[in-house]
Design an enzyme around this catalytic site. Structure first.
Site, short mmCIF file in Angstrom:
data_model
loop_
_atom_site.label_atom_id
_atom_site.label_comp_id
_atom_site.label_asym_id
_atom_site.label_seq_id
_atom_site.Cartn_x
_atom_site.Cartn_y
_atom_site.Cartn_z
N ASP A 34 16.77 9.54 81.42
CA ASP A 34 17.19 9.31 80.05
C ASP A 34 18.55 9.96 79.77
O ASP A 34 18.88 10.99 80.35
CB ASP A 34 16.15 9.89 79.09
N GLY A 35 19.31 9.33 78.88
CA GLY A 35 20.55 9.93 78.40
C GLY A 35 21.84 9.36 78.98
O GLY A 35 22.91 9.89 78.72
N ARG A 62 28.63 2.65 77.14
CA ARG A 62 27.28 2.95 77.63
C ARG A 62 27.09 2.52 79.09
O ARG A 62 26.45 3.23 79.87
CB ARG A 62 26.24 2.24 76.76
N HIS A 98 25.32 4.16 82.69
CA HIS A 98 24.32 3.57 83.58
C HIS A 98 24.80 3.56 85.04
O HIS A 98 24.03 3.81 85.96
CB HIS A 98 23.97 2.16 83.13
N GLU A 130 10.01 -2.38 77.61
CA GLU A 130 10.62 -2.34 76.27
C GLU A 130 12.15 -2.44 76.32
O GLU A 130 12.79 -2.76 75.32
CB GLU A 130 10.22 -1.04 75.55
N TRP A 171 13.93 -4.63 77.50
CA TRP A 171 14.42 -6.00 77.26
C TRP A 171 14.88 -6.17 75.81
O TRP A 171 15.61 -7.11 75.49
CB TRP A 171 13.32 -7.02 77.56
N LEU A 209 11.19 10.49 102.67
CA LEU A 209 10.80 10.46 101.25
C LEU A 209 10.21 9.10 100.87
O LEU A 209 10.74 8.06 101.24
CB LEU A 209 12.03 10.73 100.38
N ARG A 268 11.61 14.76 82.19
CA ARG A 268 12.37 13.84 81.34
C ARG A 268 13.66 14.52 80.93
O ARG A 268 13.66 15.64 80.43
CB ARG A 268 11.59 13.43 80.09
N ARG A 289 8.56 12.86 75.08
CA ARG A 289 7.47 11.89 75.10
C ARG A 289 7.52 11.17 76.44
O ARG A 289 8.53 11.20 77.13
CB ARG A 289 7.60 10.89 73.94
N SER A 344 6.95 7.80 76.83
CA SER A 344 7.49 6.45 76.65
C SER A 344 6.86 5.40 77.56
O SER A 344 7.55 4.64 78.23
CB SER A 344 9.01 6.47 76.85
#
Length: 235
Positions: free
Chosen positions: A12-13, A25, A29, A59, A61, A123, A180, A186, A188
């Site tokens: 996140d973030g 943004r 990513h 979510e 989408w 891994l 997180r 949360r 999510s």
């Protein structure tokens, strides 16, 4: 220090990190996807056996179309990069989620990646893509209902262990630690069945800035926890 066998991370973030630097943004990513390889290597060197990351939820989408399109292109490109990384690091890769909701070419790339890396012994890396915990459980229940209708499964045969075999994570141990990034506290809709006894660690650090030192901090915090798995500890 005890190293968690399986770490799950909500990435996140990315967008907020990019905005703080005056960048779009999508730049966040891109940098976030690059950081996945960094943390995979760090986790493996620390002794982590399984690492699961939440890359794209069911979510997601609902985000603006241009951002979703950019994310899909990035994920498609990442699958090719991930194959090279997996070959170099002896890393097996598995994608969790409803793959049928993805474009056919991306589905093919995922299948190629999973097949090419399935026998690697380093891994075990899971990518949650078009994934939602509730959706996963509903898909599992549908399979169970189909088997019951055919007479292949009786209601009394169902156990917690058997139910887990219908989930995307079949054969993967449940996470010991869930991290997180970026301050939200949360889960999510992430691995809601599998996180039943997982320790949670929340950090203000956004995902693109989450490095090996931050991972070590999370593991140190994990070591401070009293893991009892629902049992009453004797004094």
């Amino acid at each position: 220090m005890q190293i968690p066998n399986h770490i799950a991370i909500i990435l996140d973030g990315n967008g907020r990190w990019a905005k703080s630097k005056g960048m779009p943004r999508n730049y966040g990513h891109v940098q976030g996807s690059k950081n996945v390889e960094v943390i995979c290597e760090a986790a493996y060197n620390l002794g982590v056996k399984y690492l699961t990351v939440y890359a794209f939820s069911t979510e997601n989408w609902n985000r603006p179309k241009d951002e979703v399109d950019a994310l899909m292109k990035l994920l498609d490109k990442y699958m090719s990069t991930c194959l090279k990384t997996a070959e170099k690091n002896n890393m097996s890769v598995r994608v969790l989620g409803d793959k049928s909701g993805l474009k056919p070419d991306l589905q093919e790339r995922i299948a190629e990646l999973e097949e090419a890396t399935k026998d690697y012994t380093g891994l075990h890396f899971q990518i949650a893509l078009n994934y939602g915990g509730q959706d996963e459980i509903v898909r599992a229940v549908r399979k169970i209902m189909q088997e019951t209708e055919r007479g292949d499964l009786k209601p009394q045969d169902m156990t917690i262990e058997r139910f887990a075999d219908y989930l995307d994570t079949k054969g993967i141990p449940e996470p010991d630690l869930m991290i997180r990034t970026s301050g939200e506290q949360r889960i999510s809709n992430f691995l809601i069945w599998q996180l039943a006894y997982t320790e949670f660690y929340f950090t203000q650090v956004p995902w693109p800035a989450f490095d090996k030192k931050e991972l070590e901090k999370a593991i140190e915090a994990y070591n401070m926890r009293d893991r009892r798995f629902g049992l009453v500890k004797e004094e």
